[in-house]
Motif scaffolding. Structure first.
Motif, PDB file in Angstrom:
ATOM      1  N   GLY A  71     -10.462   1.797  -7.314  1.00 50.60           N
ATOM      2  CA  GLY A  71      -9.730   3.281  -7.236  1.00 50.60           C
ATOM      3  C   GLY A  71      -9.390   3.724  -5.532  1.00 50.60           C
ATOM      4  O   GLY A  71      -8.789   4.870  -5.385  1.00 50.60           O
ATOM      5  N   GLY A  72      -9.576   2.878  -4.739  1.00 50.51           N
ATOM      6  CA  GLY A  72      -9.261   3.051  -3.469  1.00 50.51           C
ATOM      7  C   GLY A  72      -7.844   2.632  -3.108  1.00 50.51           C
ATOM      8  O   GLY A  72      -6.914   2.641  -3.832  1.00 50.51           O
ATOM      9  N   ASN A  73      -7.929   1.896  -2.136  1.00 47.17           N
ATOM     10  CA  ASN A  73      -6.599   1.245  -1.645  1.00 47.17           C
ATOM     11  C   ASN A  73      -6.079   0.202  -2.933  1.00 47.17           C
ATOM     12  O   ASN A  73      -4.863  -0.127  -2.664  1.00 47.17           O
ATOM     13  CB  ASN A  73      -6.620   0.501  -0.299  1.00 47.17           C
ATOM     14  CG  ASN A  73      -6.880   1.601   0.643  1.00 47.17           C
ATOM     15  OD1 ASN A  73      -6.784   2.598   0.325  1.00 47.17           O
ATOM     16  ND2 ASN A  73      -7.088   1.494   1.899  1.00 47.17           N
ATOM     17  N   THR A  74      -6.894  -0.608  -3.327  1.00 50.01           N
ATOM     18  CA  THR A  74      -6.566  -1.529  -4.269  1.00 50.01           C
ATOM     19  C   THR A  74      -5.372  -0.770  -5.290  1.00 50.01           C
ATOM     20  O   THR A  74      -4.594  -1.269  -5.868  1.00 50.01           O
ATOM     21  CB  THR A  74      -7.650  -2.069  -5.225  1.00 50.01           C
ATOM     22  OG1 THR A  74      -8.455  -2.711  -4.237  1.00 50.01           O
ATOM     23  CG2 THR A  74      -7.187  -2.999  -6.053  1.00 50.01           C
ATOM     24  N   GLY A  75      -5.767   0.460  -5.742  1.00 49.89           N
ATOM     25  CA  GLY A  75      -4.903   1.087  -6.579  1.00 49.89           C
ATOM     26  C   GLY A  75      -3.806   2.031  -5.925  1.00 49.89           C
ATOM     27  O   GLY A  75      -3.141   2.738  -6.580  1.00 49.89           O
ATOM     28  N   ARG A  76      -3.691   1.778  -4.485  1.00 51.56           N
ATOM     29  CA  ARG A  76      -2.718   2.729  -4.128  1.00 51.56           C
ATOM     30  C   ARG A  76      -1.686   1.995  -3.239  1.00 51.56           C
ATOM     31  O   ARG A  76      -0.648   2.629  -2.712  1.00 51.56           O
ATOM     32  CB  ARG A  76      -3.603   3.765  -3.072  1.00 51.56           C
ATOM     33  CG  ARG A  76      -4.434   4.614  -3.853  1.00 51.56           C
ATOM     34  CD  ARG A  76      -5.477   5.157  -2.502  1.00 51.56           C
ATOM     35  NE  ARG A  76      -6.504   6.105  -3.400  1.00 51.56           N
ATOM     36  CZ  ARG A  76      -6.422   7.190  -3.486  1.00 51.56           C
ATOM     37  NH1 ARG A  76      -5.554   7.888  -3.074  1.00 51.56           N
ATOM     38  NH2 ARG A  76      -7.281   7.943  -4.329  1.00 51.56           N
ATOM     39  N   ASN A  77      -1.816   0.650  -3.180  1.00 52.44           N
ATOM     40  CA  ASN A  77      -0.812  -0.125  -2.365  1.00 52.44           C
ATOM     41  C   ASN A  77       0.415  -0.382  -3.175  1.00 52.44           C
ATOM     42  O   ASN A  77       0.678   0.081  -4.341  1.00 52.44           O
ATOM     43  CB  ASN A  77      -1.441  -1.473  -1.866  1.00 52.44           C
ATOM     44  CG  ASN A  77      -1.750  -2.099  -3.087  1.00 52.44           C
ATOM     45  OD1 ASN A  77      -0.841  -2.816  -3.898  1.00 52.44           O
ATOM     46  ND2 ASN A  77      -3.006  -2.328  -3.631  1.00 52.44           N
ATOM     47  N   THR A  78       1.484  -1.002  -2.409  1.00 53.41           N
ATOM     48  CA  THR A  78       2.715  -1.225  -3.290  1.00 53.41           C
ATOM     49  C   THR A  78       2.671  -2.768  -3.848  1.00 53.41           C
ATOM     50  O   THR A  78       3.885  -3.012  -4.053  1.00 53.41           O
ATOM     51  CB  THR A  78       3.840  -0.998  -2.308  1.00 53.41           C
ATOM     52  OG1 THR A  78       3.668  -1.374  -0.808  1.00 53.41           O
ATOM     53  CG2 THR A  78       4.090   0.446  -2.015  1.00 53.41           C
ATOM     54  N   THR A  79       1.848  -3.432  -3.901  1.00 53.71           N
ATOM     55  CA  THR A  79       1.660  -4.668  -4.371  1.00 53.71           C
ATOM     56  C   THR A  79       2.409  -5.627  -4.046  1.00 53.71           C
ATOM     57  O   THR A  79       2.591  -6.472  -4.777  1.00 53.71           O
ATOM     58  CB  THR A  79       1.745  -4.454  -6.189  1.00 53.71           C
ATOM     59  OG1 THR A  79       3.433  -4.422  -6.508  1.00 53.71           O
ATOM     60  CG2 THR A  79       1.328  -3.080  -6.544  1.00 53.71           C
ATOM     61  N   ILE A  80       2.712  -5.538  -2.938  1.00 58.61           N
ATOM     62  CA  ILE A  80       3.711  -6.762  -2.257  1.00 58.61           C
ATOM     63  C   ILE A  80       2.906  -8.002  -1.934  1.00 58.61           C
ATOM     64  O   ILE A  80       1.657  -7.766  -1.144  1.00 58.61           O
ATOM     65  CB  ILE A  80       4.586  -6.412  -1.152  1.00 58.61           C
ATOM     66  CG1 ILE A  80       5.453  -5.253  -1.811  1.00 58.61           C
ATOM     67  CG2 ILE A  80       5.333  -7.463  -0.688  1.00 58.61           C
ATOM     68  CD1 ILE A  80       6.123  -4.329  -0.590  1.00 58.61           C
ATOM     69  N   ILE A  81       3.273  -9.151  -1.987  1.00 60.38           N
ATOM     70  CA  ILE A  81       2.440 -10.400  -1.708  1.00 60.38           C
ATOM     71  C   ILE A  81       3.515 -11.229  -1.115  1.00 60.38           C
ATOM     72  O   ILE A  81       4.462 -11.737  -1.586  1.00 60.38           O
ATOM     73  CB  ILE A  81       1.808 -11.107  -2.961  1.00 60.38           C
ATOM     74  CG1 ILE A  81       0.944 -10.253  -3.810  1.00 60.38           C
ATOM     75  CG2 ILE A  81       1.289 -12.224  -2.826  1.00 60.38           C
ATOM     76  CD1 ILE A  81       0.540 -10.636  -5.031  1.00 60.38           C
ATOM     77  N   ARG A  82       3.135 -11.745  -0.018  1.00 60.49           N
ATOM     78  CA  ARG A  82       3.952 -12.499   0.985  1.00 60.49           C
ATOM     79  C   ARG A  82       3.213 -13.414   2.061  1.00 60.49           C
ATOM     80  O   ARG A  82       1.985 -12.991   2.234  1.00 60.49           O
ATOM     81  CB  ARG A  82       5.231 -12.049   1.730  1.00 60.49           C
ATOM     82  CG  ARG A  82       4.594 -10.908   2.640  1.00 60.49           C
ATOM     83  CD  ARG A  82       5.924 -10.069   3.251  1.00 60.49           C
ATOM     84  NE  ARG A  82       5.047  -9.021   4.120  1.00 60.49           N
ATOM     85  CZ  ARG A  82       4.876  -9.344   5.259  1.00 60.49           C
ATOM     86  NH1 ARG A  82       5.067 -10.421   5.796  1.00 60.49           N
ATOM     87  NH2 ARG A  82       4.329  -8.262   5.945  1.00 60.49           N
ATOM     88  N   SER A  83       3.565 -14.528   2.515  1.00 61.40           N
ATOM     89  CA  SER A  83       2.644 -15.052   3.583  1.00 61.40           C
ATOM     90  C   SER A  83       3.445 -15.515   4.868  1.00 61.40           C
ATOM     91  O   SER A  83       3.156 -16.289   5.364  1.00 61.40           O
ATOM     92  CB  SER A  83       2.059 -16.253   3.060  1.00 61.40           C
ATOM     93  OG  SER A  83       3.158 -17.324   2.611  1.00 61.40           O
ATOM     94  N   ASN A  84       4.741 -14.830   5.022  1.00 62.21           N
ATOM     95  CA  ASN A  84       5.562 -15.245   6.147  1.00 62.21           C
ATOM     96  C   ASN A  84       5.182 -14.406   7.403  1.00 62.21           C
ATOM     97  O   ASN A  84       6.014 -13.969   7.897  1.00 62.21           O
ATOM     98  CB  ASN A  84       6.879 -14.791   5.608  1.00 62.21           C
ATOM     99  CG  ASN A  84       7.260 -13.448   5.366  1.00 62.21           C
ATOM    100  OD1 ASN A  84       6.418 -12.703   5.071  1.00 62.21           O
ATOM    101  ND2 ASN A  84       8.534 -13.190   5.037  1.00 62.21           N
ATOM    102  N   TYR A  85       4.130 -14.669   7.963  1.00 63.80           N
ATOM    103  CA  TYR A  85       3.538 -14.109   9.160  1.00 63.80           C
ATOM    104  C   TYR A  85       3.791 -15.312  10.398  1.00 63.80           C
ATOM    105  O   TYR A  85       3.902 -16.413  10.054  1.00 63.80           O
ATOM    106  CB  TYR A  85       2.217 -14.055   9.009  1.00 63.80           C
ATOM    107  CG  TYR A  85       1.613 -12.830   8.437  1.00 63.80           C
ATOM    108  CD1 TYR A  85       1.252 -11.627   8.955  1.00 63.80           C
ATOM    109  CD2 TYR A  85       1.879 -12.568   7.134  1.00 63.80           C
ATOM    110  CE1 TYR A  85       0.894 -10.457   8.368  1.00 63.80           C
ATOM    111  CE2 TYR A  85       1.567 -11.288   6.392  1.00 63.80           C
ATOM    112  CZ  TYR A  85       1.220 -10.150   7.239  1.00 63.80           C
ATOM    113  OH  TYR A  85       0.925  -9.157   6.506  1.00 63.80           O
ATOM    114  N   LEU A  86       3.919 -14.546  11.386  1.00 67.58           N
ATOM    115  CA  LEU A  86       4.628 -15.499  12.783  1.00 67.58           C
ATOM    116  C   LEU A  86       3.272 -16.373  12.944  1.00 67.58           C
ATOM    117  O   LEU A  86       3.573 -17.611  13.351  1.00 67.58           O
ATOM    118  CB  LEU A  86       4.814 -14.398  13.814  1.00 67.58           C
ATOM    119  CG  LEU A  86       5.238 -15.244  15.120  1.00 67.58           C
ATOM    120  CD1 LEU A  86       6.539 -15.959  15.031  1.00 67.58           C
ATOM    121  CD2 LEU A  86       5.359 -14.214  16.261  1.00 67.58           C
TER     122      LEU A  86
END
Lengths: 417, 90
Positions: A71-86
């Motif tokens: 009920g916290g941020n798990t249900g409030r995010n925009t659900t994007i998944i990626r791993s392209n970090y520098l």
């Protein structure tokens, strides 16, 4: 033993009007003592409990949640998944998570609706172009799929983007990670909860933690809304409220909690089949399976736990969206909400032991924690079970703020923090 | 979203201001003698209070002056505004 979800169970339950489905998890009262207590029943906390039980054979675990799970941020995010970090450390961390995502629905026997529809990051100025090309090279050296696209290729991949050179921040190029995508956020919490519960984990909702009892430098237990519970190990996965829990144990963390907003439009037919993010103008958009445009806005710059952000932040994001996607000019927004994100000075998370024996923190995910959920749970479980970090989260220790060995993802994350 | 009563300009929208974080963090008097732990405390560790907090703000799109406010971070209600160098009124 839980019944397996399958096409046959669906048909069987349809015949009884879906009235006889087995409960996905129990609703237990807390025991007097647990081997490990996880504070926070979001995706990360439930995943931590799941991997503690599954990979480290610790079964006497409680997950304490002050509201309801997810009920916290798990249900409030925009659900994007990626791993392209520098940076190498971040690439290792987020790609570990992405690899688990790829088999998660099968593993949990729960459809998390993971959809590898690709994530595109746009460049709007020459520095963006240089940064994104550098990041593409860094990603490929770390074995992460990444390609750099020119303006025509961006247009081809997502035709509704306005690539006219006449707009205020023209699209000069972009990167694409095809393995990236989205998942159904609630299902992640529910799937992990069901899996953990099956292995004996007690998921205790409506059980706010009021205090942490220490004996010198060792933890003894937690005071909760349902009484005192004894334990030797506490894993705190409380997102925006991490500092509040730390304060109960007499610690301070390098965190600031700020509102982050998101909004969805009315549902429309399929119009955008990927995720497009733009750091420079702070706009990102995807489309949910229900047809709503899912739009992420930015954080406010002041500390707040109010779960509501400022109107000007939403206005700024929508201005950018409208310039990039003129086709959305008559869309109406349906819902808007905020979540409280805990931001580290280097925009990287903390998955770490602390100066108190038996007290562990998994926090500081800031604006981008959802994508890491499975990897975060796996590595935090390893850290708690062995009292030592896994090599993939060793760099994300709390001591980096003393040593100065920060993992600075501020400019390198796809969206500004 | 809320209004802030700038002590120099009067009541304006929050979007005219820049939040400066926790107030009354004292700059080290002898920086060369600080240990790494003390530097970490000064630079990074924050109270991040849920409740009434003292914080710095700058009227960045107005008079550009710094001042302090007392604000409840659970509902963004401002309890008091006071100038730099003054003691918190609450």
């Amino acid at each position: 033993m839980k019944n397996k979800y399958s096409i046959f169970s669906l048909i069987k339950n349809a015949l009884s009007n879906h009235e006889n489905w087995q409960r996905a998890w129990r609703d237990p009262q807390p025991k007097k003592e647990y081997d490990v207590i996880i504070i926070g029943g979001g995706g990360h906390g439930l995943a931590t409990a799941y991997y503690l039980a599954k990979k480290h054979s610790i079964k006497n675990i409680a997950v304490l949640e002050k509201g309801w799970i997810g009920g916290g941020n798990t249900g409030r995010n925009t659900t994007i998944i990626r791993s392209n970090y520098l940076w190498d450390a971040s690439a290792g961390l987020y790609d570990h998570a992405l690899k688990i995502w790829e088999g998660l629905s099968q593993e949990l026997n729960y459809n998390v609706m993971f959809s590898q529809r690709g994530v595109m990051n746009l460049a709007h100025n020459l520095q963006d172009v240089r940064d994104l090309k550098r990041r593409t090279h860094a990603n490929r050296l770390n074995g992460i799929d990444a390609v750099y696209l020119n303006t025509e290729e961006v247009k081809k991949f997502c035709p509704i983007i306005n690539t006219s050179p006449d707009i205020r921040y023209p699209v000069l190029g972009g990167t694409l990670q095809k393995r990236a995508g989205t998942a159904r956020h609630d299902a992640v919490a529910w799937g992990y909860a069901r899996g953990a519960d099956e292995m004996g984990v007690d998921i205790i909702q409506n059980c706010e933690v009021k205090g942490i009892k220490r004996n010198g430098d060792t933890v003894e237990g937690v005071d909760t809304a349902k009484g005192f519970i004894k334990t030797k190990k506490i894993g705190v996965v409380a997102a925006g409220h991490s500092s509040v829990i730390a304060n109960m144990a007499g610690l301070r963390l390098p965190l600031e909690s700020k509102p982050l907003q998101a909004l969805v439009s009315e549902p429309v037919k399929p119009i955008i089949d990927t995720v497009v993010m733009s750091n420079a103008v702070h706009a990102y958009v995807s489309q949910s399976d229900k047809g709503e445009l899912v739009i992420g806005a930015g954080t406010d710059d002041y500390i707040s736990y109010s779960q509501k952000g400022s109107h000007d932040i939403v206005e700024g994001t929508l201005n950018a969206i409208l310039e990039l996607y003129p086709i959305f000019s008559r869309m109406r927004m349906l819902r808007q909400w905020g979540g409280i994100v805990d931001i580290c000075p280097d925009a990287s998370p903390i998955i770490s032991k602390t100066s108190v024996k038996g007290l562990y923190f998994n926090c500081g995910w800031g604006t981008g924690g959802f994508k890491a959920t499975p990897g975060s749970g796996d590595l935090f479980a390893h850290t708690i079970a062995n009292d030592e970090p896994h090599k993939l989260n060793a760099a994300f220790n709390l001591n980096r703020f003393v040593s100065g060995d920060l993992v600075d993802e501020h400019g390198a994350a796809a969206v500004a923090h | 979203m809320f209004l802030i009563n700038c002590p120099f300009c009067g009541e304006r929208e929050q979007s005219e201001f820049k939040a400066g974080g926790e107030a009354h963090i004292v700059r080290p008097k002898q920086p060369t003698e600080l240990s790494d732990d003390e530097w970490a405390e000064y630079l990074f560790m924050r109270k991040n209070i849920k409740g009434v907090q003292l914080e710095r703000w700058n009227h960045i799109h107005g008079c550009r002056k710094w001042f302090n406010i007392v604000r409840d971070t659970t509902n963004d209600e401002i309890k008091a505004v006071y100038k730099m160098g003054e003691k918190p009124p609450i």
